[in-house]
Scaffold this motif. Structure first.
Motif, PDB file in Angstrom:
ATOM      1  N   LEU A 185       0.827  -1.207   0.000  1.00 39.40           N
ATOM      2  CA  LEU A 185       0.000   0.000   0.000  1.00 39.40           C
ATOM      3  C   LEU A 185       0.863   1.259   0.000  1.00 39.40           C
ATOM      4  CD1 LEU A 185      -2.777  -1.103   2.531  1.00 39.40           C
ATOM      5  CD2 LEU A 185      -3.015  -0.827   0.060  1.00 39.40           C
ATOM      6  N   ALA A 186       2.006   1.207   0.715  1.00 37.56           N
ATOM      7  CA  ALA A 186       2.908   2.365   0.743  1.00 37.56           C
ATOM      8  C   ALA A 186       3.455   2.671  -0.646  1.00 37.56           C
ATOM      9  CB  ALA A 186       4.061   2.106   1.718  1.00 37.56           C
ATOM     10  N   LEU A 187       3.766   1.626  -1.403  1.00 37.22           N
ATOM     11  CA  LEU A 187       4.230   1.841  -2.777  1.00 37.22           C
ATOM     12  C   LEU A 187       3.182   2.565  -3.608  1.00 37.22           C
ATOM     13  CD1 LEU A 187       5.971  -1.568  -3.585  1.00 37.22           C
ATOM     14  CD2 LEU A 187       7.069   0.676  -3.544  1.00 37.22           C
ATOM     15  N   LEU A 188       1.919   2.212  -3.382  1.00 34.83           N
ATOM     16  CA  LEU A 188       0.825   2.832  -4.138  1.00 34.83           C
ATOM     17  C   LEU A 188       0.741   4.323  -3.866  1.00 34.83           C
ATOM     18  CD1 LEU A 188      -1.734   2.483  -5.927  1.00 34.83           C
ATOM     19  CD2 LEU A 188      -3.005   2.067  -3.812  1.00 34.83           C
ATOM     20  N   PHE A 189       0.991   4.728  -2.621  1.00 33.52           N
ATOM     21  CA  PHE A 189       0.851   6.139  -2.261  1.00 33.52           C
ATOM     22  C   PHE A 189       2.159   6.919  -2.439  1.00 33.52           C
ATOM     23  CE2 PHE A 189      -2.706   4.231   0.077  1.00 33.52           C
ATOM     24  CZ  PHE A 189      -3.733   5.096  -0.294  1.00 33.52           C
ATOM     25  N   VAL A 190       3.291   6.267  -2.181  1.00 27.07           N
ATOM     26  CA  VAL A 190       4.568   6.972  -2.261  1.00 27.07           C
ATOM     27  C   VAL A 190       4.918   7.318  -3.703  1.00 27.07           C
ATOM     28  CG1 VAL A 190       7.062   6.716  -1.936  1.00 27.07           C
ATOM     29  CG2 VAL A 190       5.496   6.060  -0.105  1.00 27.07           C
ATOM     30  N   ALA A 191       4.623   6.435  -4.649  1.00 26.88           N
ATOM     31  CA  ALA A 191       5.010   6.655  -6.049  1.00 26.88           C
ATOM     32  C   ALA A 191       4.433   7.951  -6.621  1.00 26.88           C
ATOM     33  CB  ALA A 191       4.607   5.457  -6.903  1.00 26.88           C
ATOM     34  N   PRO A 192       3.104   8.178  -6.572  1.00 28.43           N
ATOM     35  CA  PRO A 192       2.599   9.445  -7.122  1.00 28.43           C
ATOM     36  C   PRO A 192       3.054  10.669  -6.341  1.00 28.43           C
ATOM     37  CG  PRO A 192       0.825   8.218  -6.060  1.00 28.43           C
ATOM     38  CD  PRO A 192       2.000   7.302  -6.137  1.00 28.43           C
ATOM     39  N   ALA A 197       6.325  15.532  -6.179  1.00 28.16           N
ATOM     40  CA  ALA A 197       7.378  16.327  -5.532  1.00 28.16           C
ATOM     41  C   ALA A 197       8.510  16.613  -6.509  1.00 28.16           C
ATOM     42  CB  ALA A 197       7.904  15.583  -4.303  1.00 28.16           C
ATOM     43  N   ALA A 198       8.864  15.631  -7.334  1.00 29.15           N
ATOM     44  CA  ALA A 198       9.916  15.849  -8.324  1.00 29.15           C
ATOM     45  C   ALA A 198       9.481  16.880  -9.358  1.00 29.15           C
ATOM     46  CB  ALA A 198      10.269  14.524  -9.009  1.00 29.15           C
ATOM     47  N   ALA A 199       8.216  16.814  -9.747  1.00 30.30           N
ATOM     48  CA  ALA A 199       7.709  17.794 -10.706  1.00 30.30           C
ATOM     49  C   ALA A 199       7.688  19.198 -10.085  1.00 30.30           C
ATOM     50  CB  ALA A 199       6.308  17.403 -11.157  1.00 30.30           C
ATOM     51  N   TRP A 200       7.338  19.275  -8.807  1.00 29.93           N
ATOM     52  CA  TRP A 200       7.270  20.556  -8.111  1.00 29.93           C
ATOM     53  C   TRP A 200       8.647  21.195  -7.999  1.00 29.93           C
ATOM     54  CZ3 TRP A 200       3.494  23.757  -6.571  1.00 29.93           C
ATOM     55  CH2 TRP A 200       3.808  24.766  -5.652  1.00 29.93           C
ATOM     56  N   THR A 201       9.649  20.355  -7.725  1.00 31.11           N
ATOM     57  CA  THR A 201      11.009  20.877  -7.583  1.00 31.11           C
ATOM     58  C   THR A 201      11.739  20.956  -8.918  1.00 31.11           C
ATOM     59  OG1 THR A 201      11.845  18.645  -7.154  1.00 31.11           O
ATOM     60  CG2 THR A 201      11.204  19.958  -5.243  1.00 31.11           C
ATOM     61  N   GLN A 202      11.079  20.445  -9.973  1.00 28.74           N
ATOM     62  CA  GLN A 202      11.647  20.450 -11.321  1.00 28.74           C
ATOM     63  C   GLN A 202      13.032  19.786 -11.347  1.00 28.74           C
ATOM     64  OE1 GLN A 202      11.592  24.469 -12.806  1.00 28.74           O
ATOM     65  NE2 GLN A 202       9.367  24.550 -12.916  1.00 28.74           N
ATOM     66  N   LEU A 207      17.186   9.480  -1.953  1.00 25.86           N
ATOM     67  CA  LEU A 207      17.228   8.992  -0.581  1.00 25.86           C
ATOM     68  C   LEU A 207      18.560   8.298  -0.377  1.00 25.86           C
ATOM     69  CD1 LEU A 207      15.824   8.385   2.171  1.00 25.86           C
ATOM     70  CD2 LEU A 207      14.999   6.252   1.122  1.00 25.86           C
ATOM     71  N   LEU A 208      19.432   8.907   0.430  1.00 17.83           N
ATOM     72  CA  LEU A 208      20.763   8.358   0.696  1.00 17.83           C
ATOM     73  C   LEU A 208      21.502   8.045  -0.610  1.00 17.83           C
ATOM     74  CD1 LEU A 208      19.866   5.902   3.614  1.00 17.83           C
ATOM     75  CD2 LEU A 208      20.775   8.230   3.778  1.00 17.83           C
ATOM     76  N   GLY A 209      21.376   8.964  -1.561  1.00 13.82           N
ATOM     77  CA  GLY A 209      22.053   8.797  -2.838  1.00 13.82           C
ATOM     78  C   GLY A 209      21.320   7.949  -3.847  1.00 13.82           C
ATOM     79  N   LEU A 210      20.197   7.357  -3.458  1.00 12.68           N
ATOM     80  CA  LEU A 210      19.401   6.537  -4.372  1.00 12.68           C
ATOM     81  C   LEU A 210      18.297   7.382  -4.988  1.00 12.68           C
ATOM     82  CD1 LEU A 210      18.963   3.257  -2.267  1.00 12.68           C
ATOM     83  CD2 LEU A 210      20.508   3.623  -4.196  1.00 12.68           C
ATOM     84  N   LEU A 211      18.131   7.259  -6.290  1.00 13.37           N
ATOM     85  CA  LEU A 211      17.090   8.002  -6.978  1.00 13.37           C
ATOM     86  C   LEU A 211      15.711   7.499  -6.566  1.00 13.37           C
ATOM     87  CD1 LEU A 211      16.110   9.985  -9.219  1.00 13.37           C
ATOM     88  CD2 LEU A 211      16.264   8.039 -10.808  1.00 13.37           C
ATOM     89  N   ILE A 212      14.858   8.424  -6.106  1.00 11.24           N
ATOM     90  CA  ILE A 212      13.466   8.096  -5.826  1.00 11.24           C
ATOM     91  C   ILE A 212      12.624   8.361  -7.066  1.00 11.24           C
ATOM     92  CG2 ILE A 212      11.436   8.639  -4.425  1.00 11.24           C
ATOM     93  CD1 ILE A 212      13.286   9.428  -2.162  1.00 11.24           C
ATOM     94  N   ALA A 213      12.669   9.593  -7.560  1.00 12.33           N
ATOM     95  CA  ALA A 213      11.906   9.962  -8.755  1.00 12.33           C
ATOM     96  C   ALA A 213      12.589  11.142  -9.428  1.00 12.33           C
ATOM     97  CB  ALA A 213      10.463  10.302  -8.395  1.00 12.33           C
ATOM     98  N   GLU A 214      12.394  11.217 -10.739  1.00 15.57           N
ATOM     99  CA  GLU A 214      13.003  12.293 -11.501  1.00 15.57           C
ATOM    100  C   GLU A 214      12.068  12.710 -12.638  1.00 15.57           C
ATOM    101  OE1 GLU A 214      17.351  13.240 -13.447  1.00 15.57           O
ATOM    102  OE2 GLU A 214      16.497  11.239 -13.758  1.00 15.57           O
ATOM    103  N   ILE A 215      11.950  14.010 -12.816  1.00 14.23           N
ATOM    104  CA  ILE A 215      11.203  14.572 -13.937  1.00 14.23           C
ATOM    105  C   ILE A 215      12.192  15.340 -14.810  1.00 14.23           C
ATOM    106  CG2 ILE A 215       9.339  16.102 -14.660  1.00 14.23           C
ATOM    107  CD1 ILE A 215       8.288  13.725 -13.191  1.00 14.23           C
ATOM    108  N   SER A 216      12.279  14.961 -16.068  1.00  8.87           N
ATOM    109  CA  SER A 216      13.195  15.646 -16.981  1.00  8.87           C
ATOM    110  C   SER A 216      12.445  16.086 -18.230  1.00  8.87           C
ATOM    111  CB  SER A 216      14.362  14.724 -17.361  1.00  8.87           C
ATOM    112  OG  SER A 216      13.900  13.528 -17.941  1.00  8.87           O
ATOM    113  N   ARG A 217      12.948  17.137 -18.844  1.00 14.68           N
ATOM    114  CA  ARG A 217      12.356  17.674 -20.069  1.00 14.68           C
ATOM    115  C   ARG A 217      13.350  17.532 -21.209  1.00 14.68           C
ATOM    116  NH1 ARG A 217      10.460  20.254 -15.766  1.00 14.68           N
ATOM    117  NH2 ARG A 217       8.283  20.971 -15.729  1.00 14.68           N
ATOM    118  N   LEU A 218      12.929  16.840 -22.254  1.00 14.22           N
ATOM    119  CA  LEU A 218      13.788  16.600 -23.400  1.00 14.22           C
ATOM    120  C   LEU A 218      13.302  17.416 -24.592  1.00 14.22           C
ATOM    121  CD1 LEU A 218      14.169  12.707 -23.148  1.00 14.22           C
ATOM    122  CD2 LEU A 218      15.666  14.482 -22.205  1.00 14.22           C
TER     123      LEU A 218
END
Length: 266
Positions: A185-192, A197-202, A207-218
């Protein structure tokens, strides 16, 4: 130890959140494998639903008959008033025999996955059947996680509920099931939330050097393409969130489940 502690009853209704969470974990694992086949197709996804239900229950029944158990018929699997599927009604059987019958559809999943990778006209249907069969095994897996450590003498399977005779309901198995369910259930809520948050921060979240999520513009000839991707930090974040949730609230839930299963039996 009193008789109530040596016998218990398990039903789907109190376990619905945990079973849903397990379904999500199985969906993530089987969906990733099914996508790698390249054979998922919309029509096959629809056609595979009744085929999977029939195959799943047939695997239970054939395994039971092969082991000499009695199959009494089919019943609707319910969590309270909510119908969540169908199940077969079995007679009383030894624990090891019951485990083989219960997990038979899940054990067949690798075979379905291998067949779905073959270059045949049935490959899309087999890929979809593999996916649904794995996800539909969540209830079976939840029951097995609770009953297997009990060292029960016999299990009476009524489709959507069990009566376990001369077996002890282990607290650690309840904690394990609860944790796995809420991890899903946590995966279901944490992913979106992570993608938002990644989109908001652009940029990217780590987390400890591990990628959680990334939004990029190509930039391309047609304009700008927005690409979203998740990394290994996403399940790590969900794992930490579910561990914290379990530490704060797990004892109350597990105690309530144990009392409900023992009281129902009594």
């Amino acid at each position: 130890m009193d008789l109530a502690a040596r016998s218990f009853h398990v039903s789907l209704k109190p376990l619905l959140p945990q079973v849903v969470g397990l379904s999500l974990l199985l969906l993530l694992a089987s969906g990733t494998s099914a996508l790698t086949t390249g054979n998922l197709a919309p029509l096959a996804l629809v056609a595979a639903i009744p085929i999977t239900v029939a195959l799943h229950e047939a695997l239970h029944a054939v395994t039971a008959l092969a082991l000499g158990a009695k199959v009494s018929g089919l019943t609707l699997a319910k969590a309270g008033r909510l119908v969540v599927g169908v199940g077969i009604v079995l007679g009383s059987m030894p624990l090891r025999q019951w485990l083989l019958v219960t997990l038979a559809p899940l054990f067949s999943s690798p075979i379905l996955l291998i067949l779905s990778r073959l270059d045949t006209p049935l490959a899309p249907l087999l890929a979809s059947t593999y996916l649904y069969n794995a996800v539909g095994s969540a209830g079976d897996l939840a029951f097995a996680l609770l009953v297997a450590p009990s060292r029960a003498a016999r299990v009476i399977d009524m489709g959507d509920q069990l009566r376990v005779e001369d077996g002890e309901l282990r607290l650690w198995s309840l904690y394990l099931l609860d944790f796995l369910g809420f991890f899903g259930l946590a995966l279901l809520f944490v992913a979106p939330l992570a993608l938002l948050a990644a989109a908001w921060t652009q940029g990217r979240l780590e987390l400890l050097g591990l990628l959680i999520a990334e939004i990029s513009r190509l930039q391309n000839r047609d304009g700008v393409t927005i690409v979203a991707r998740a990394g290994p930090g996403l399940p790590a974040a969900a794992l930490l969130a579910s561990a914290a949730f379990e530490a704060l609230t797990g004892r109350r839930r597990v105690t309530g489940l144990r009392q409900a299963f023992l009281r129902h039996h009594g």
